[in-house]
Design a protein around this motif. Structure first.
Motif, PDB file in Angstrom:
ATOM      1  N   LEU A  48      48.768  29.818  20.471  1.00  0.00           N
ATOM      2  CA  LEU A  48      48.601  30.928  21.415  1.00  0.00           C
ATOM      3  C   LEU A  48      47.824  30.481  22.649  1.00  0.00           C
ATOM      4  O   LEU A  48      48.131  30.901  23.775  1.00  0.00           O
ATOM      5  CB  LEU A  48      47.893  32.099  20.732  1.00  0.00           C
ATOM      6  CG  LEU A  48      48.698  32.829  19.658  1.00  0.00           C
ATOM      7  CD1 LEU A  48      47.834  33.898  18.977  1.00  0.00           C
ATOM      8  CD2 LEU A  48      49.956  33.474  20.252  1.00  0.00           C
ATOM      9  N   ALA A  49      46.816  29.625  22.444  1.00  0.00           N
ATOM     10  CA  ALA A  49      46.050  29.120  23.587  1.00  0.00           C
ATOM     11  C   ALA A  49      46.934  28.296  24.508  1.00  0.00           C
ATOM     12  O   ALA A  49      46.868  28.402  25.737  1.00  0.00           O
ATOM     13  CB  ALA A  49      44.864  28.295  23.103  1.00  0.00           C
ATOM     14  N   SER A  50      47.766  27.459  23.922  1.00  0.00           N
ATOM     15  CA  SER A  50      48.700  26.670  24.719  1.00  0.00           C
ATOM     16  C   SER A  50      49.668  27.586  25.470  1.00  0.00           C
ATOM     17  O   SER A  50      49.991  27.356  26.645  1.00  0.00           O
ATOM     18  CB  SER A  50      49.473  25.706  23.819  1.00  0.00           C
ATOM     19  OG  SER A  50      50.385  24.931  24.567  1.00  0.00           O
ATOM     20  N   ALA A  51      50.126  28.630  24.786  1.00  0.00           N
ATOM     21  CA  ALA A  51      50.992  29.604  25.449  1.00  0.00           C
ATOM     22  C   ALA A  51      50.261  30.297  26.587  1.00  0.00           C
ATOM     23  O   ALA A  51      50.866  30.651  27.607  1.00  0.00           O
ATOM     24  CB  ALA A  51      51.495  30.631  24.437  1.00  0.00           C
ATOM     25  N   GLY A  52      48.947  30.468  26.442  1.00  0.00           N
ATOM     26  CA  GLY A  52      48.166  31.047  27.529  1.00  0.00           C
ATOM     27  C   GLY A  52      48.242  30.209  28.787  1.00  0.00           C
ATOM     28  O   GLY A  52      48.237  30.752  29.909  1.00  0.00           O
ATOM     29  N   GLY A  53      48.338  28.895  28.628  1.00  0.00           N
ATOM     30  CA  GLY A  53      48.516  28.041  29.799  1.00  0.00           C
ATOM     31  C   GLY A  53      49.816  28.342  30.517  1.00  0.00           C
ATOM     32  O   GLY A  53      49.868  28.375  31.751  1.00  0.00           O
ATOM     33  N   ALA A  54      50.892  28.560  29.742  1.00  0.00           N
ATOM     34  CA  ALA A  54      52.177  28.896  30.358  1.00  0.00           C
ATOM     35  C   ALA A  54      52.135  30.268  31.012  1.00  0.00           C
ATOM     36  O   ALA A  54      52.680  30.465  32.104  1.00  0.00           O
ATOM     37  CB  ALA A  54      53.288  28.854  29.299  1.00  0.00           C
ATOM     38  N   VAL A  55      51.467  31.218  30.375  1.00  0.00           N
ATOM     39  CA  VAL A  55      51.340  32.551  30.955  1.00  0.00           C
ATOM     40  C   VAL A  55      50.573  32.490  32.278  1.00  0.00           C
ATOM     41  O   VAL A  55      50.809  33.286  33.195  1.00  0.00           O
ATOM     42  CB  VAL A  55      50.642  33.506  29.961  1.00  0.00           C
ATOM     43  CG1 VAL A  55      50.279  34.834  30.620  1.00  0.00           C
ATOM     44  CG2 VAL A  55      51.545  33.739  28.751  1.00  0.00           C
ATOM     45  N   ALA A  56      49.679  31.511  32.401  1.00  0.00           N
ATOM     46  CA  ALA A  56      48.877  31.392  33.618  1.00  0.00           C
ATOM     47  C   ALA A  56      49.721  31.025  34.833  1.00  0.00           C
ATOM     48  O   ALA A  56      49.412  31.441  35.953  1.00  0.00           O
ATOM     49  CB  ALA A  56      47.776  30.339  33.409  1.00  0.00           C
ATOM     50  N   TYR A  57      50.791  30.229  34.605  1.00  0.00           N
ATOM     51  CA  TYR A  57      51.531  29.767  35.791  1.00  0.00           C
ATOM     52  C   TYR A  57      52.979  30.272  35.883  1.00  0.00           C
ATOM     53  O   TYR A  57      53.516  30.373  36.981  1.00  0.00           O
ATOM     54  CB  TYR A  57      51.509  28.240  35.891  1.00  0.00           C
ATOM     55  CG  TYR A  57      52.176  27.489  34.771  1.00  0.00           C
ATOM     56  CD1 TYR A  57      53.549  27.317  34.731  1.00  0.00           C
ATOM     57  CD2 TYR A  57      51.428  26.904  33.752  1.00  0.00           C
ATOM     58  CE1 TYR A  57      54.164  26.623  33.706  1.00  0.00           C
ATOM     59  CE2 TYR A  57      52.024  26.197  32.728  1.00  0.00           C
ATOM     60  CZ  TYR A  57      53.391  26.053  32.717  1.00  0.00           C
ATOM     61  OH  TYR A  57      53.997  25.351  31.692  1.00  0.00           O
ATOM     62  N   VAL A  58      53.625  30.586  34.773  1.00  0.00           N
ATOM     63  CA  VAL A  58      55.041  30.972  34.855  1.00  0.00           C
ATOM     64  C   VAL A  58      55.245  32.254  35.672  1.00  0.00           C
ATOM     65  O   VAL A  58      56.059  32.269  36.609  1.00  0.00           O
ATOM     66  CB  VAL A  58      55.659  31.111  33.448  1.00  0.00           C
ATOM     67  CG1 VAL A  58      57.050  31.745  33.535  1.00  0.00           C
ATOM     68  CG2 VAL A  58      55.750  29.741  32.787  1.00  0.00           C
ATOM     69  N   PRO A  59      54.527  33.358  35.395  1.00  0.00           N
ATOM     70  CA  PRO A  59      54.767  34.564  36.203  1.00  0.00           C
ATOM     71  C   PRO A  59      54.471  34.353  37.686  1.00  0.00           C
ATOM     72  O   PRO A  59      55.210  34.842  38.549  1.00  0.00           O
ATOM     73  CB  PRO A  59      53.801  35.592  35.590  1.00  0.00           C
ATOM     74  CG  PRO A  59      53.557  35.104  34.204  1.00  0.00           C
ATOM     75  CD  PRO A  59      53.565  33.609  34.309  1.00  0.00           C
ATOM     76  N   LEU A  60      53.407  33.612  37.983  1.00  0.00           N
ATOM     77  CA  LEU A  60      53.055  33.400  39.390  1.00  0.00           C
ATOM     78  C   LEU A  60      54.106  32.569  40.106  1.00  0.00           C
ATOM     79  O   LEU A  60      54.610  32.956  41.168  1.00  0.00           O
ATOM     80  CB  LEU A  60      51.688  32.719  39.501  1.00  0.00           C
ATOM     81  CG  LEU A  60      51.262  32.395  40.940  1.00  0.00           C
ATOM     82  CD1 LEU A  60      51.035  33.668  41.734  1.00  0.00           C
ATOM     83  CD2 LEU A  60      50.013  31.522  40.961  1.00  0.00           C
ATOM     84  N   LEU A  61      54.462  31.421  39.545  1.00  0.00           N
ATOM     85  CA  LEU A  61      55.329  30.492  40.258  1.00  0.00           C
ATOM     86  C   LEU A  61      56.777  30.950  40.301  1.00  0.00           C
ATOM     87  O   LEU A  61      57.506  30.608  41.242  1.00  0.00           O
ATOM     88  CB  LEU A  61      55.232  29.105  39.625  1.00  0.00           C
ATOM     89  CG  LEU A  61      53.843  28.446  39.684  1.00  0.00           C
ATOM     90  CD1 LEU A  61      53.890  27.060  39.054  1.00  0.00           C
ATOM     91  CD2 LEU A  61      53.325  28.373  41.108  1.00  0.00           C
ATOM     92  N   THR A  62      57.219  31.711  39.299  1.00  0.00           N
ATOM     93  CA  THR A  62      58.633  32.091  39.263  1.00  0.00           C
ATOM     94  C   THR A  62      58.913  33.447  39.902  1.00  0.00           C
ATOM     95  O   THR A  62      60.014  33.672  40.406  1.00  0.00           O
ATOM     96  CB  THR A  62      59.157  32.115  37.813  1.00  0.00           C
ATOM     97  OG1 THR A  62      58.413  33.086  37.061  1.00  0.00           O
ATOM     98  CG2 THR A  62      59.031  30.752  37.164  1.00  0.00           C
ATOM     99  N   VAL A  63      57.945  34.353  39.893  1.00  0.00           N
ATOM    100  CA  VAL A  63      58.207  35.713  40.360  1.00  0.00           C
ATOM    101  C   VAL A  63      57.192  36.181  41.408  1.00  0.00           C
ATOM    102  O   VAL A  63      57.559  36.583  42.518  1.00  0.00           O
ATOM    103  CB  VAL A  63      58.204  36.712  39.176  1.00  0.00           C
ATOM    104  CG1 VAL A  63      58.507  38.129  39.673  1.00  0.00           C
ATOM    105  CG2 VAL A  63      59.208  36.298  38.111  1.00  0.00           C
ATOM    106  N   LEU A  64      55.920  36.135  41.067  1.00  0.00           N
ATOM    107  CA  LEU A  64      54.902  36.760  41.906  1.00  0.00           C
ATOM    108  C   LEU A  64      54.669  36.008  43.211  1.00  0.00           C
ATOM    109  O   LEU A  64      54.477  36.637  44.267  1.00  0.00           O
ATOM    110  CB  LEU A  64      53.590  36.885  41.121  1.00  0.00           C
ATOM    111  CG  LEU A  64      53.681  37.716  39.832  1.00  0.00           C
ATOM    112  CD1 LEU A  64      52.325  37.777  39.142  1.00  0.00           C
ATOM    113  CD2 LEU A  64      54.186  39.125  40.139  1.00  0.00           C
TER     114      LEU A  64
END
Length: 400
Positions: free
Chosen positions: A25-41
């Motif tokens: 889950l912590a590793s997934a938190g790293g992906a959550v940190a950048y995927v929404p920003l870089l792909t959409v926001l």
């Protein structure tokens, strides 16, 4: 086939399942940190600033951010090696990256946006670099496979977070980045807070240059090159999937691509876990990597020959699931072959280049091939790269 290196004389104690789950889950938190920003926001923020979509500005922000991420990941990996600390740096990086994420939402010009994203990438990798190295400090070889399977959660939760924060009417646009920061904290902190004492002394004992296994160092290079080749193909397909599908069916909707991505990520998680557990039980860590790289190649060839939308999508689904499995399992098995525990953070930073370099290579390949030869030529090239990746790994097994 056998593992590329001999098993240690005494295997370090395995980690409990609860910690394995929290680390995933912590590793997934790293992906959550950048995927929404870089792909959409981020693209939306640039469009809001400019009053229109600005591909050049987005490319500039993305490219410079990737350069900073590459440098910072190596630097902070080395810092966590030098201090022999991981958890404090993860927490500092989490706090700093969350604060900078909120600042990105307050940018009032493209120049300010570029600077903030670059600094945010530095802070984010202050969290990500020691987090990756911490896995090598904690999980013995007998758990590397199932760890890799669990790491398949990262892209899945990253994509889910992107959908959540942009779901129409659910979250006020001004609160989206704050929600991302909250989600990252909720995912990362439990493992860090409850993970005290999880490091295994046998896994962090320094290795002198004279005692290093030089055949293993050759395996490290093959692992690096194999991941780079698959990442080039995977990155190319991620960027151009919609354009290719519309070349076959001009009315193909953009939400169709999102649905395909979701299907791929959902399927990859259980399959990665099954294959990872199999590799642990049979002590064959590289076999699933070879098989998944070959399936990547097969999927690409199906895509190159596709004459209908249904066949094209089937070929892509085969490729994308295989690529997701490969990348998840490869991330954990890399920890098995790194030659010097005292430089684990630095070495993983070098491996992180396989995530950023493809973004610099892939556009050039596309521009050279697609206008003159069509997408089929690009897919044949990608199939060749995936096959070469499998060959590099299969050869590594034989030489181990």
């Amino acid at each position: 086939m056998t593992a590329p290196t001999a098993a240690p004389a005494s295997e370090p104690a395995r980690q409990p399942r609860w910690f394995l789950a929290l680390f995933a889950l912590a590793s997934a938190g790293g992906a959550v940190a950048y995927v929404p920003l870089l792909t959409v926001l981020l693209p939306q923020a640039i469009a809001d600033l400019q009053g229109r979509e600005d591909v050049a500005a987005l490319a500039q922000v993305t490219f410079l951010g990737a350069v900073m991420a590459s440098i910072a990941n190596i630097a902070f990996g080395m810092l966590s090696d030098a201090t022999r600390l991981r958890r404090p740096w993860i927490i500092v990086g989490l706090i700093a990256s969350n604060l900078l994420l909120l600042a990105v939402g307050e940018a009032r010009s493209i120049t300010e946006m570029v600077v903030l994203v670059m600094v945010w990438q530095v802070a984010l990798n202050l969290m990500l670099a020691p987090l990756s190295a911490w896995a090598g400090d904690c999980f013995p070889d007998s758990q590397k496979g199932v760890l890799g399977g669990a790491l398949a959660l990262s892209p899945a939760l990253g994509a889910l977070a992107g959908s959540l924060v942009t779901y129409a009417g659910l979250i006020d646009p001004g609160a989206r980045l704050a929600l991302v920061a909250l989600l990252v904290s909720v995912l990362v902190l439990p493992a860090v807070v409850l993970g005290k004492g999880r490091v295994r002394d046998e896994l962090v004992a320094p290795v002198s240059p004279a005692a290093r296994n030089h055949p293993r160092e050759r395996v490290v290079f093959r692992m690096w090159a194999a991941r780079l080749l698959v990442q080039i193909a995977e990155g190319g397909m991620f960027a151009f999937l919609l354009y290719w599908l519309r070349s076959l069916s001009p009315d193909y909707p953009d939400y169709g691509v999102a649905n395909i991505f979701s299907l791929v990520l959902v399927c990859a998680v259980p399959l990665s876990l099954v294959l990872g557990r199999w590799s642990d039980r049979h002590a064959r860590p590289i076999c699933p990597l070879v098989a998944s790289a070959m399936l990547c190649s097969c999927g690409m060839l199906v895509m190159a020959a596709a004459g209908s939308l249904a066949v094209a999508i089937a070929g892509y689904v085969l490729f994308a699931i295989a690529a997701a499995i490969f990348l998840a399992l490869h991330a954990s098995q890399t920890l098995r072959v790194l030659p010097a525990p005292q430089h684990r953070g630095r070495d993983l930073g070098v491996f992180n280049l396989t995530n950023t370099v493809p973004g610099m290579i892939m556009p050039g390949l596309t521009v050279m091939l697609v206008p003159q030869f069509g997408y089929a030529a690009l897919f044949v090239l990608f199939a060749g790269l995936a096959s070469l990746s499998a060959l590099l790994l299969a050869t590594a097994i034989r030489r181990g």
